[in-house]
Scaffold this active site. Structure first.
Site, PDB file in Angstrom:
ATOM      1  N   ASN A  23     -26.824  99.508   3.557  1.00 57.91           N
ATOM      2  CA  ASN A  23     -26.201 100.644   4.244  1.00 57.91           C
ATOM      3  C   ASN A  23     -25.480 101.431   3.155  1.00 57.91           C
ATOM      4  OD1 ASN A  23     -23.634 100.829   6.864  1.00 57.91           O
ATOM      5  ND2 ASN A  23     -25.156 102.330   6.283  1.00 57.91           N
ATOM      6  N   GLN A  56     -23.977 107.472   4.989  1.00 63.06           N
ATOM      7  CA  GLN A  56     -22.706 108.146   5.250  1.00 63.06           C
ATOM      8  C   GLN A  56     -22.043 108.519   3.925  1.00 63.06           C
ATOM      9  OE1 GLN A  56     -23.244 105.222   7.222  1.00 63.06           O
ATOM     10  NE2 GLN A  56     -23.659 106.429   9.057  1.00 63.06           N
ATOM     11  N   CYS A  83     -16.360 103.906   9.772  1.00 66.18           N
ATOM     12  CA  CYS A  83     -17.580 103.467   9.089  1.00 66.18           C
ATOM     13  C   CYS A  83     -17.235 102.151   8.390  1.00 66.18           C
ATOM     14  CB  CYS A  83     -18.050 104.517   8.087  1.00 66.18           C
ATOM     15  SG  CYS A  83     -19.616 104.084   7.295  1.00 66.18           S
ATOM     16  N   GLY A  84     -17.631 101.050   9.003  1.00 70.85           N
ATOM     17  CA  GLY A  84     -17.178  99.743   8.558  1.00 70.85           C
ATOM     18  C   GLY A  84     -17.615  99.350   7.168  1.00 70.85           C
ATOM     19  N   GLY A 221     -21.478  98.331   9.683  1.00 69.60           N
ATOM     20  CA  GLY A 221     -20.340  97.490  10.016  1.00 69.60           C
ATOM     21  C   GLY A 221     -19.837  97.707  11.422  1.00 69.60           C
TER      22      GLY A 221
END
EC number: 5.1.1.7
Length: 275
Positions: A23, A56, A83-84, A221
């Site tokens: 990610n 992201q 946004c984990g 996340g």
């Protein structure tokens, strides 16, 4: 033919490329300037063919009552309050920079605690899940544990909205079609992240993800946290769960003080965006 104008023309932005289980993120350190990029610049940088490419973008800003403040953008330039995995990546960077073992990061969702979990892992408390319909938000007063949508999904807020489906086999879901179809469901006025979950055991799930404003990602996340909260609320798992995503494994632990997420991070390279 008229040449397409570059929305970031004239800019020179140092950035870091980081990822958590695939990610991936662009991280801008704005602590010295306090500046935020224009949404068009974010979208241009997100393009994987003509830009840098990311799921992201995160901006680090000076923090009040916290070690730093984080602002998140989706790949389409829209803002997200949470946004984990990006939070874990930035936390790892700041922990290494300061030599501290723990810190606090302010986001539009909450002030989040982060800590070194040992063995190269970073742990972040994503805060308590949001379970009431108005705060997720939904467009109507609906039971968040059983949405009136085919597939009987669960609604959860983790600073961003989520719709979680439980299926027999996540590999059989056509996520390219299923994801956008539900991201824009009228019950979610701010759109939603979409998760499909396969329960393996009371302490393990398999997860596939469609992220709002981005698309299919290898990990997320906040989606992992939302999936575990939904599974625990349904009685399908406990509150401490191993989450297998295409990019690897996250450990999610829903405690009294919030949903804690533990996993690896990677700092891939540094660069400069020149528009």
């Amino acid at each position: 033919m008229e040449q397409q104008q570059n929305p970031g023309q004239g800019l020179s932005l140092p950035f870091m490329k980081m990822h958590g289980l695939g990610n991936d993120f662009v991280v801008l350190d704005g602590r010295s300037t306090g500046e935020l990029p224009a949404p068009a610049v974010v979208a241009a940088m997100a393009d994987r063919h003509f830009g840098v490419g990311f799921d992201q973008l995160a901006v680090i800003l000076p923090g009040e009552n916290a070690d730093a403040r984080l602002v998140f953008y989706n790949a389409d330039g829209s803002v997200s309050a949470a946004c984990g995995n990006a939070t874990r990546c930035v936390a790892r960077y700041l922990l290494d920079e300061s030599g501290a073992s723990a810190l606090r990061l302010a986001t539009d969702h909450a002030v989040l605690a982060a800590e070194d979990a040992g063995n190269g892992l970073t742990r972040v408390n994503m805060g308590p899940p949001v379970l009431d319909w108005q705060s997720i938000p939904l467009a109507a007063d609906i039971d968040t544990l059983h949405l009136p949508i085919d597939g009987d999904p669960v609604a959860t807020g983790m600073g961003n909205p989520h719709m979680t489906f439980f299926v027999e086999d996540v590999a059989t879901v056509d996520l390219e079609r299923f994801g956008p179809e539900h991201e824009h469901h009228p019950l979610y006025p701010q759109r939603t992240n979409v998760e499909v979950v396969q329960v393996v055991s009371p302490d393990e799930i398999i997860l596939r993800i469609w992220e709002r404003g981005t698309g299919i990602t290898l990990a997320s996340g906040s989606c992992s946290c939302a999936a575990v909260v939904a599974a625990a609320r349904r009685g399908l798992t406990g509150r401490r769960v191993r989450v297998s995503v295409p990019g690897g494994v996250l450990e999610i632990d829903w405690r009294e003080d919030g949903v804690w997420m533990t996993g690896p991070t990677a700092h891939v390279f540094d660069g400069v965006w020149r528009g």
